[in-house]
Design a protein around this motif. Sequence first.
Motif, PDB file in Angstrom:
ATOM      1  N   GLY A  96     103.196 -25.668  99.010  1.00  0.00           N
ATOM      2  CA  GLY A  96     104.026 -24.508  99.319  1.00  0.00           C
ATOM      3  C   GLY A  96     102.894 -24.123 101.066  1.00  0.00           C
ATOM      4  O   GLY A  96     102.683 -25.370 101.931  1.00  0.00           O
ATOM      5  N   ASP A  97     102.414 -22.867 101.054  1.00  0.00           N
ATOM      6  CA  ASP A  97     101.961 -22.991 102.817  1.00  0.00           C
ATOM      7  C   ASP A  97     100.444 -24.197 103.214  1.00  0.00           C
ATOM      8  O   ASP A  97      99.771 -24.020 103.770  1.00  0.00           O
ATOM      9  N   ALA A  98      99.397 -24.333 102.482  1.00  0.00           N
ATOM     10  CA  ALA A  98      98.886 -25.616 102.345  1.00  0.00           C
ATOM     11  C   ALA A  98      99.298 -26.884 102.657  1.00  0.00           C
ATOM     12  O   ALA A  98      98.510 -27.855 103.486  1.00  0.00           O
ATOM     13  N   HIS A  99     100.759 -27.063 102.980  1.00  0.00           N
ATOM     14  CA  HIS A  99     101.009 -28.386 103.618  1.00  0.00           C
ATOM     15  C   HIS A  99     102.376 -27.270 105.197  1.00  0.00           C
ATOM     16  O   HIS A  99     102.687 -28.050 105.981  1.00  0.00           O
ATOM     17  N   ARG A 100     103.051 -26.164 105.184  1.00  0.00           N
ATOM     18  CA  ARG A 100     104.307 -26.016 105.941  1.00  0.00           C
ATOM     19  C   ARG A 100     104.249 -24.483 105.406  1.00  0.00           C
ATOM     20  O   ARG A 100     104.539 -23.840 104.875  1.00  0.00           O
ATOM     21  N   PHE A 101     104.316 -23.810 107.003  1.00  0.00           N
ATOM     22  CA  PHE A 101     104.861 -22.752 107.184  1.00  0.00           C
ATOM     23  C   PHE A 101     105.901 -22.376 108.656  1.00  0.00           C
ATOM     24  O   PHE A 101     105.020 -22.870 109.844  1.00  0.00           O
ATOM     25  N   ILE A 102     106.943 -21.592 108.050  1.00  0.00           N
ATOM     26  CA  ILE A 102     108.090 -22.360 108.812  1.00  0.00           C
ATOM     27  C   ILE A 102     107.875 -20.446 110.298  1.00  0.00           C
ATOM     28  O   ILE A 102     107.306 -20.305 111.332  1.00  0.00           O
ATOM     29  N   ASP A 103     108.378 -19.077 108.881  1.00  0.00           N
ATOM     30  CA  ASP A 103     108.666 -18.279 110.040  1.00  0.00           C
ATOM     31  C   ASP A 103     108.664 -17.374 109.046  1.00  0.00           C
ATOM     32  O   ASP A 103     109.919 -17.790 107.921  1.00  0.00           O
ATOM     33  N   PRO A 104     107.515 -16.608 108.438  1.00  0.00           N
ATOM     34  CA  PRO A 104     108.141 -15.535 107.568  1.00  0.00           C
ATOM     35  C   PRO A 104     109.532 -14.464 107.780  1.00  0.00           C
ATOM     36  O   PRO A 104     109.545 -13.767 106.560  1.00  0.00           O
TER      37      PRO A 104
END
Length: 461
Positions: free
Chosen positions: A302-310
């Motif tokens: 999850g967020d531990a490797h990628r975050f795009i746009d919520p």
Amino acid sequence: MKTDVLIIGGGPGGSAAAMFLLKAGINPIILEQEEFPRFHIGESMTGAAAGVLRQLGLEKEMTERKFPLKHGVKVYGAEGTNSWFIPVASRNKQWELVPGVTWQVRRSDFDAMMLEESKKRGAEIIRGRATKVLRADDGKVRGVVMQHPGGRTEEIEAEVVMDCSGMATFLANQRITGPKYIGGYDKQIAFFAHVTGGVRDTGTSGENAKDNTLILYQKKFHWSWFIPVDDEVVSIGVVVPRSRFVESKKTPHQFFLDYMPEICPELARRTRDIELVEKVHVIPNYSYQVQRFCGKGFICIGDAHRFIDPVFSFGLSVAMREAELAVPQVISYLQGERRDAENPFSDHMRFCEQGSDVLEDMVDLFWEQPFAFATFVHQRYRAEMTDVFSGRVYPSEHQPSNAILTFRKMLKRERDYGHEDNYSIPIGSRYQPERDSLWEPDPVVETTEDWLTASNLESQS
Ligand SMILES: Cc1cc2nc3c(=O)[nH]c(=O)nc-3n(C[C@H](O)[C@H](O)[C@H](O)COP(=O)(O)OP(=O)(O)OC[C@H]3O[C@@H](n4cnc5c(N)ncnc54)[C@H](O)[C@@H]3O)c2cc1C
């Protein structure tokens, strides 16, 4: 201390991973630095996220705790007009769409429930913070050093470390993974609070159901969410480019209150008589991508490797689904498979990356061409878009669909999964292949306090 699987972070990704492991007979340790319940953002789920909870046998618990039922997402376009609705729907065995529902969650309650449930089922929960990675001579991750709340340190050895540390991106910050790239939405800043007095719709199902998610946008990168978290309280967020906030010279609290009615008349109408029941929180700089997020002895989730746009609420869905997808890989690894491979989890990594790429391409097209996007949602690709909004984004779920392939053409974007070093290129980021060797990632601001201090602003979070 020794364990088969150490999970860093007891958020929904970590707890879901623990419960899937427990189902398969593995008792993991979860290391969580914070005392739960604690405030967290990320309150609207996809249908697929609800599917994970049902698989974990949590539907009854969710119903008894009266988490609000979400029937879909209503999006209000610029000026609060052109609204469109996407229902939550699942697919039956014949791959026909079937109407469904999911939940909205107050995260302090939901995350505490998930962690408590993991403990009840047999996970060991340890309060403390992972501070350093332990590595074997061949580079394999073999555990971490942790710090107890009182300051004492201890080593925890593990066959596999699952990094579920969210935006703290523990293993990436420890330089265990490949580089962490700044994503395309890093110049945004989000302000959010819980309020009473927000005007909801009044229906019991479908488009006008009272607990649906509303997304309202003013123009590119200026938007707001409206997510009911119980019968009284609504979570409201305002997201803008951070330059817009800095120019205003306001405190986060004042900016949030003043900007809400400016987003669009529809939000102004719905928030005229609100009262804050929670302080205004702030998150700047939230877009990034970590390359090579799995390797010898570790998997990031999850967020531990990628975050795009919520904007379309995919975070919980991705974290819990990646946890579900990772567990069979972890089990077969523990049973002796792929022990000598350079990256024992490379197939899993590629699979997850393909799912997140579908989301990235969809979100990018929404911001680049909102009118075309709305038309696709309404008409040409209604079923395919319902799939993505419901969280069906992986290759096993008929992705990339024709809708996503069309978006890629419109974005002039190619995705190539043919080679280990190619597939994880962060297209949606400011990454420039020709500059790669010269390029050092910008330091992502670690905490809101750091950023507010750096910007000479008062901290409100
Ligand atoms: C503005 C905004 C709005 C969002 N809205 C939505 C939404 O509506 N719907 C949605 O699904 N998602 C949303 N998200 C995303 C969502 O918040 C995350 O994707 C989700 O919380 C990820 O879950 P996780 O378990 O991976 O991480 P988290 O929930 O962040 O949990 C990580 C845990 O790890 C712990 N931890 C971190 N470092 C360490 C360490 N070193 N040692 C021990 N413990 C550690 C933390 O204390 C934390 O409890 C939003 C995000 C933002 C920024």
